[in-house]
Design a protein around this motif. Structure first.
Motif, short mmCIF file in Angstrom:
data_model
loop_
_atom_site.label_atom_id
_atom_site.label_comp_id
_atom_site.label_asym_id
_atom_site.label_seq_id
_atom_site.Cartn_x
_atom_site.Cartn_y
_atom_site.Cartn_z
N SER A 164 70.87 -17.24 69.60
CA SER A 164 71.48 -18.01 68.51
C SER A 164 70.89 -19.41 68.49
N GLU A 165 70.90 -20.03 67.33
CA GLU A 165 70.26 -21.33 67.20
C GLU A 165 71.18 -22.36 66.58
N ARG A 166 71.26 -23.50 67.21
CA ARG A 166 71.97 -24.64 66.64
C ARG A 166 70.95 -25.45 65.84
N ASN A 186 71.40 -15.97 63.32
CA ASN A 186 72.81 -16.29 63.57
C ASN A 186 73.75 -15.34 62.83
N LEU A 195 73.73 -11.95 64.68
CA LEU A 195 74.45 -12.02 65.95
C LEU A 195 75.95 -12.07 65.73
N THR A 196 76.37 -12.80 64.70
CA THR A 196 77.80 -12.86 64.37
C THR A 196 78.31 -11.48 63.97
N HIS A 203 81.23 -15.78 74.38
CA HIS A 203 79.91 -15.77 73.74
C HIS A 203 79.25 -14.41 73.99
N THR A 238 70.23 -16.11 75.83
CA THR A 238 70.44 -15.65 74.47
C THR A 238 70.98 -16.74 73.57
N SER A 239 70.99 -17.97 74.04
CA SER A 239 71.53 -19.07 73.23
C SER A 239 70.65 -20.30 73.41
#
Length: 154
Positions: free
Chosen positions: A102-104, A122, A125-126, A141, A151-152
């Motif tokens: 996942s990416e911020r 994202n 993954l959600t 998570h 993974t994050s």
């Protein structure tokens, strides 16, 4: 061997784009129509096929990672073994998944195509988390639930 990139399925073992891949579900069985299958016999054969697939996978540099996969990877191995004494044959399928992290956006500072990719990663993954959460028995998570380090990107 396929990747899920921006909500599209891509066959990583062929250079031609060909017709769109189609997921079929029959009972508990899931298959992808049109996906390239290669028979392997040795470890060397397996490594060669994996190398071909990796060369075709979408990767890019981000602020957080210079070699960032931009897709999820799915590898299905159909395994067959036979008992030399009884002659009984056993078959099974081992499915391996490498999920993109996942990416911020605030940390990766993604723009343009990287931003589109991050949103698709994202979103998927959600969706996977929503499907799997009932079987895990609660929150947390997804990477932690699956015991998948890295993974994050947060």
């Amino acid at each position: 061997m396929l990747e899920i990139y921006n909500d599209n399925l891509n066959d990583l073992l062929t250079k031609s784009s060909g017709p769109a891949l189609d997921i079929r579900v029959q009972g508990k069985s899931v298959s992808v129509q049109g996906l390239t299958q290669i028979q392997v016999q040795t470890e060397s054969d397996i490594l060669s096929v994996m190398e071909t697939g990796e060369k075709n996978r979408k990767i890019a540099s981000t602020k957080m990672n210079t070699h960032s996969s931009r897709s999820h990877l799915v590898v299905a191995l159909e395994v067959e073994g036979s008992d030399q004494v009884s002659g009984l044959v056993s078959r099974g399928t081992l499915t391996l998944c490498d999920l993109a992290g996942s990416e911020r956006i605030s940390k990766t500072e993604a723009e343009g195509q990287r931003l589109v990719e991050a949103a698709a990663i994202n979103k998927s993954l959600t969706a996977l988390g929503q499907v799997q959460r009932p079987t895990w028995g609660g929150g947390g998570h997804m990477g932690q639930q699956w015991g998948c380090p890295g993974t994050s990107s947060h």
